[in-house]
Design a protein around this motif. Structure first.
Motif, PDB file in Angstrom:
ATOM      1  N   LEU A 110       3.921  12.177   6.180  1.00 27.23           N
ATOM      2  CA  LEU A 110       2.479  12.096   6.503  1.00 27.23           C
ATOM      3  C   LEU A 110       1.981  10.509   6.347  1.00 27.23           C
ATOM      4  O   LEU A 110       1.593  10.385   7.221  1.00 27.23           O
ATOM      5  N   LEU A 111       2.556   9.693   5.700  1.00 26.24           N
ATOM      6  CA  LEU A 111       2.288   8.486   5.524  1.00 26.24           C
ATOM      7  C   LEU A 111       2.603   7.591   6.463  1.00 26.24           C
ATOM      8  O   LEU A 111       1.361   6.412   6.913  1.00 26.24           O
ATOM      9  N   ASP A 112       3.600   7.771   6.369  1.00 26.25           N
ATOM     10  CA  ASP A 112       4.231   6.956   7.650  1.00 26.25           C
ATOM     11  C   ASP A 112       3.788   7.103   8.859  1.00 26.25           C
ATOM     12  O   ASP A 112       3.483   6.173   9.524  1.00 26.25           O
TER      13      ASP A 112
ATOM     14  N   GLY B 228       0.060   5.663  13.627  1.00 26.37           N
ATOM     15  CA  GLY B 228      -0.589   6.449  13.945  1.00 26.37           C
ATOM     16  C   GLY B 228      -2.116   5.637  14.239  1.00 26.37           C
ATOM     17  O   GLY B 228      -2.909   5.810  15.057  1.00 26.37           O
ATOM     18  N   LEU B 229      -2.357   4.423  13.531  1.00 21.25           N
ATOM     19  CA  LEU B 229      -3.469   3.594  13.403  1.00 21.25           C
ATOM     20  C   LEU B 229      -2.972   2.602  14.540  1.00 21.25           C
ATOM     21  O   LEU B 229      -4.065   1.484  15.120  1.00 21.25           O
ATOM     22  N   GLN B 230      -2.016   2.639  15.122  1.00 24.30           N
ATOM     23  CA  GLN B 230      -1.456   1.103  15.938  1.00 24.30           C
ATOM     24  C   GLN B 230      -2.425   1.471  17.788  1.00 24.30           C
ATOM     25  O   GLN B 230      -2.122   3.431  18.055  1.00 24.30           O
ATOM     26  N   THR B 231      -2.600   0.259  18.026  1.00 22.11           N
ATOM     27  CA  THR B 231      -3.709   0.846  19.806  1.00 22.11           C
ATOM     28  C   THR B 231      -1.979   0.861  20.420  1.00 22.11           C
ATOM     29  O   THR B 231      -1.248   0.027  20.515  1.00 22.11           O
ATOM     30  N   PRO B 232      -1.913   2.156  21.261  1.00 25.30           N
ATOM     31  CA  PRO B 232      -0.686   1.825  21.997  1.00 25.30           C
ATOM     32  C   PRO B 232      -0.421   0.516  22.875  1.00 25.30           C
ATOM     33  O   PRO B 232      -1.797  -0.066  23.335  1.00 25.30           O
ATOM     34  N   ALA B 233       0.896  -0.071  23.761  1.00 23.66           N
ATOM     35  CA  ALA B 233       0.526  -0.852  23.990  1.00 23.66           C
ATOM     36  C   ALA B 233       0.226  -0.521  25.466  1.00 23.66           C
ATOM     37  O   ALA B 233       0.350  -0.284  25.904  1.00 23.66           O
TER      38      ALA B 233
ATOM     39  N   VAL C 272       0.684  -1.101   0.002  1.00 25.97           N
ATOM     40  CA  VAL C 272      -0.110  -0.249  -0.677  1.00 25.97           C
ATOM     41  C   VAL C 272       0.222   1.380   0.024  1.00 25.97           C
ATOM     42  O   VAL C 272       0.394   1.983  -0.800  1.00 25.97           O
ATOM     43  N   ARG C 273       2.338   1.272   0.496  1.00 24.70           N
ATOM     44  CA  ARG C 273       2.915   2.466   0.593  1.00 24.70           C
ATOM     45  C   ARG C 273       2.726   2.482  -0.508  1.00 24.70           C
ATOM     46  O   ARG C 273       3.969   3.543  -0.721  1.00 24.70           O
ATOM     47  N   LEU C 274       4.176   1.110  -0.817  1.00 23.21           N
ATOM     48  CA  LEU C 274       4.718   1.123  -1.953  1.00 23.21           C
ATOM     49  C   LEU C 274       3.604   1.585  -3.479  1.00 23.21           C
ATOM     50  O   LEU C 274       3.793   3.243  -4.206  1.00 23.21           O
TER      51      LEU C 274
ATOM     52  N   ALA D 237     -10.675   4.129   9.398  1.00 25.54           N
ATOM     53  CA  ALA D 237      -8.423   3.518   9.035  1.00 25.54           C
ATOM     54  C   ALA D 237      -8.635   4.026   7.027  1.00 25.54           C
ATOM     55  O   ALA D 237      -7.896   4.631   6.677  1.00 25.54           O
ATOM     56  N   ALA D 238      -9.274   2.930   6.593  1.00 23.41           N
ATOM     57  CA  ALA D 238      -9.263   3.126   4.972  1.00 23.41           C
ATOM     58  C   ALA D 238      -9.699   4.403   4.529  1.00 23.41           C
ATOM     59  O   ALA D 238      -9.007   5.327   3.847  1.00 23.41           O
ATOM     60  N   SER D 239     -11.177   4.935   4.694  1.00 22.44           N
ATOM     61  CA  SER D 239     -11.587   6.367   4.818  1.00 22.44           C
ATOM     62  C   SER D 239     -10.409   6.915   4.829  1.00 22.44           C
ATOM     63  O   SER D 239     -10.140   8.218   4.161  1.00 22.44           O
ATOM     64  N   GLY D 240      -9.876   6.965   6.048  1.00 24.60           N
ATOM     65  CA  GLY D 240      -8.308   8.252   6.485  1.00 24.60           C
ATOM     66  C   GLY D 240      -7.466   8.410   5.741  1.00 24.60           C
ATOM     67  O   GLY D 240      -7.052   9.312   5.464  1.00 24.60           O
ATOM     68  N   LEU D 241      -7.257   7.179   5.760  1.00 28.40           N
ATOM     69  CA  LEU D 241      -5.720   7.180   4.459  1.00 28.40           C
ATOM     70  C   LEU D 241      -6.557   7.222   3.067  1.00 28.40           C
ATOM     71  O   LEU D 241      -5.292   8.332   2.471  1.00 28.40           O
TER      72      LEU D 241
END
Length: 206
Positions: free
Chosen positions: A194-196, A201-206, A89-91, A163-167
């Motif tokens: 910004l992409l990275d 930011g999608l990850q839930t904090p541990a 997706v990033r590529l 998350a998809a809509s945000g991207l």
């Protein structure tokens, strides 16, 4: 002879599409008639109707020449054989941003799509198709995020569809603003950062 005729017809079709790009960029889609395009391409209106049903069909064919190759890489991210869908997706996303900067044709067509078209009258059908494509694209991205989460790559802090809509909104907003004033920021450098940050930011904090 038949092969030559087919090649000549394809060359005429491409010339019409090239002329449409130039005219749409200069005049806007609503301000451009098929007569304008025929004159720029050096063909008759009848030749345009031979290849395209109407201006909307011509517009869509013009878009497909640029958009379909860019979306192919994004579609690959949904292939189960791709080990790292987020990297794909990033590529694909960075490829689209680079194309906007480096590929003159891609930049011209994106400018038309983002700033030179009004979805009224005969273009209403194009609007409906774009909405359908947007729904498909976001659904495809959501499924990729779900795969990445199942594989332990990310832990989504919000629903995959959100998350998809945000991207999509992030990338679309970058392109919209850069097209208005390309000198205002570096699309590739800012887009990558910004992409990275978005993926982090999608990850839930541990």
């Amino acid at each position: 002879m038949a092969r030559r005729t087919k090649e000549e017809a394809e060359a005429t079709r491409e010339r019409i599409l090239d002329a449409a790009e130039q005219e749409f960029q200069q005049r806007g889609v609503s301000g451009t008639s098929l007569e304008d395009i025929a004159r720029a391409a050096g063909v008759t209106r009848g030749a345009i109707y031979w290849h395209f049903r109407d201006k909307a069909a011509l517009f869509e064919a013009m878009m497909d020449r640029v958009v379909l190759p860019l979306e192919t890489e994004m579609l690959r991210a949904g292939d189960p054989a791709v080990a790292d869908p987020l990297a794909q997706v990033r590529l694909a996303t960075m490829g689209a941003l680079r194309a906007a900067v480096e590929d003159e044709q891609a930049r011209r067509v994106l400018e038309i799509a983002l700033h030179k078209v009004e979805y009224v009258d005969e273009m209403q059908g194009v609007r409906e198709r774009r909405i359908a494509c947007l729904v498909d694209r976001i659904g495809h991205l959501a499924s990729i995020f779900e795969r990445a989460q199942a594989a332990g790559q990310i832990r989504l802090a919000l629903p995959a569809a959100a998350a998809a809509s945000g991207l999509h909104a992030l990338v679309d907003g970058l392109l919209q603003n850069w097209m208005l004033d390309p000198g205002s920021f570096d699309l590739v450098v800012s887009g990558e950062a910004l992409l990275d940050a978005y993926f982090r930011g999608l990850q839930t904090p541990a």
